[in-house]
Design a protein around this motif. Structure first.
Motif, PDB file in Angstrom:
ATOM      1  N   TRP A   9       3.494   4.837   4.818  1.00  0.00           N
ATOM      2  CA  TRP A   9       4.479   5.422   3.908  1.00  0.00           C
ATOM      3  C   TRP A   9       4.472   6.942   4.016  1.00  0.00           C
ATOM      4  N   GLU A  44      -1.266   7.454   3.167  1.00  0.00           N
ATOM      5  CA  GLU A  44      -1.085   7.226   1.738  1.00  0.00           C
ATOM      6  C   GLU A  44      -0.521   5.829   1.506  1.00  0.00           C
ATOM      7  N   ARG A  45      -1.172   5.082   0.636  1.00  0.00           N
ATOM      8  CA  ARG A  45      -0.726   3.743   0.290  1.00  0.00           C
ATOM      9  C   ARG A  45       0.366   3.836  -0.781  1.00  0.00           C
ATOM     10  N   PRO A  46       1.079   2.750  -1.013  1.00  0.00           N
ATOM     11  CA  PRO A  46       2.105   2.756  -2.049  1.00  0.00           C
ATOM     12  C   PRO A  46       1.591   3.120  -3.436  1.00  0.00           C
ATOM     13  N   ASP A  47       0.299   2.822  -3.715  1.00  0.00           N
ATOM     14  CA  ASP A  47      -0.247   3.148  -5.041  1.00  0.00           C
ATOM     15  C   ASP A  47      -0.722   4.589  -5.138  1.00  0.00           C
ATOM     16  N   GLY A  48      -0.543   5.365  -4.051  1.00  0.00           N
ATOM     17  CA  GLY A  48      -0.899   6.777  -4.073  1.00  0.00           C
ATOM     18  C   GLY A  48      -2.274   7.102  -3.543  1.00  0.00           C
ATOM     19  N   THR A  49      -3.124   6.105  -3.323  1.00  0.00           N
ATOM     20  CA  THR A  49      -4.445   6.378  -2.765  1.00  0.00           C
ATOM     21  C   THR A  49      -4.320   6.750  -1.288  1.00  0.00           C
ATOM     22  N   ARG A  50      -5.234   7.575  -0.831  1.00  0.00           N
ATOM     23  CA  ARG A  50      -5.204   8.026   0.557  1.00  0.00           C
ATOM     24  C   ARG A  50      -6.440   7.517   1.286  1.00  0.00           C
TER      25      ARG A  50
END
Length: 242
Positions: A9, A44-50
């Motif tokens: 993403w 970056e994942r969809p939940d905002g974590t990297r």
């Protein structure tokens, strides 16, 4: 039919600045038609974590040498970064400690030496590493090191062992030792870490306290003896007067 280059993403460089998708590792592999090695980034994942990762993109070609595409492998570095961060913190603690922290192998050869050890014993790391730890042990304490190493080989920990060690200038220092086994990745004992704390002032204070207690005891006994003598004299005087 779109030029996506990457399925992530959002991408970032390791320092957190945005990484354009057309500059990501697999994009470079396709554009420059070469394998890309050693390049790390953050996805970056969809939940905002990297998630930190190592990319290993490799282009592939047909029999005529024409580029057909590329295959990419991403290695999750989360655990590795956590270990590296823990290692950095450990090093910072060791380097800033006022205590002497020394590592040695099972033959007693020094393998690590922190600034606290240099301050306590007077040897620099270059002077100490590679030498036997027995250089710190006075002759009348020579039997201690084999005993400590024997316990370490059994995986035992030696805690708060008070003894005497010798500095580079030959002077002696009272220390409290804590010695722990060092294990390799398979749990095998390969060495020991030793923490030495200078207890000279504490021992001096204890000696002074004991000396003071003995002096007080001595004076108290003298006063009791004097009081007893006065009582006896008074008693004799009373008997004589009667």
């Amino acid at each position: 039919g779109s030029s996506l280059w990457c399925g992530s993403w959002k991408l970032y460089w390791p320092d957190g600045t945005p990484l354009p998708h057309d500059q990501c590792p697999i994009a470079l592999a396709l554009k420059e038609q070469r394998p890309v090695r050693g390049m790390t980034a953050l996805a970056e994942r969809p939940d905002g974590t990297r998630v930190p990762f190592l990319a290993v993109p490799t282009p592939f070609f047909n029999a005529q040498g024409n580029l057909l595409g590329a295959v990419n492998m991403l290695v999750n570095l989360t655990d590795q970064e956590a270990k590296e961060e823990a290692a950095r913190r450990y090093v910072a603690i060791v380097e800033s400690s006022n205590d002497a922290i020394v590592a040695k192998d099972l033959n007693g050869i020094i393998t690590a030496w922190n600034p606290g050890a240099e301050r306590l014993f007077g040897y620099t790391a270059d002077e100490a590493i590679g030498r036997s730890v027995t250089m710190l042990i006075p002759p009348d304490h020579a039997d201690e090191e084999p005993m400590i190493l024997a316990r370490i080989r059994l995986g035992e920990r030696v805690e708060h062992y008070e003894t005497t060690r010798r500095r580079k200038d030959g002077s002696l220092v009272d220390v409290s030792l804590t010695v722990s086994p060092i294990n390799d990745g398979r749990g095998k004992v390969v060495g020991a870490s030793k923490i030495a704390r200078d207890v000279t002032e504490r021992r001096r204070a204890e000696d002074q306290r004991l000396l003071l207690l003995r002096e007080m005891d001595h004076r108290a006994k003298n006063m009791l003896a004097l009081a007893s003598g006065l009582v006896n004299v008074s008693a004799r005087n009373e008997s004589t007067a009667a």
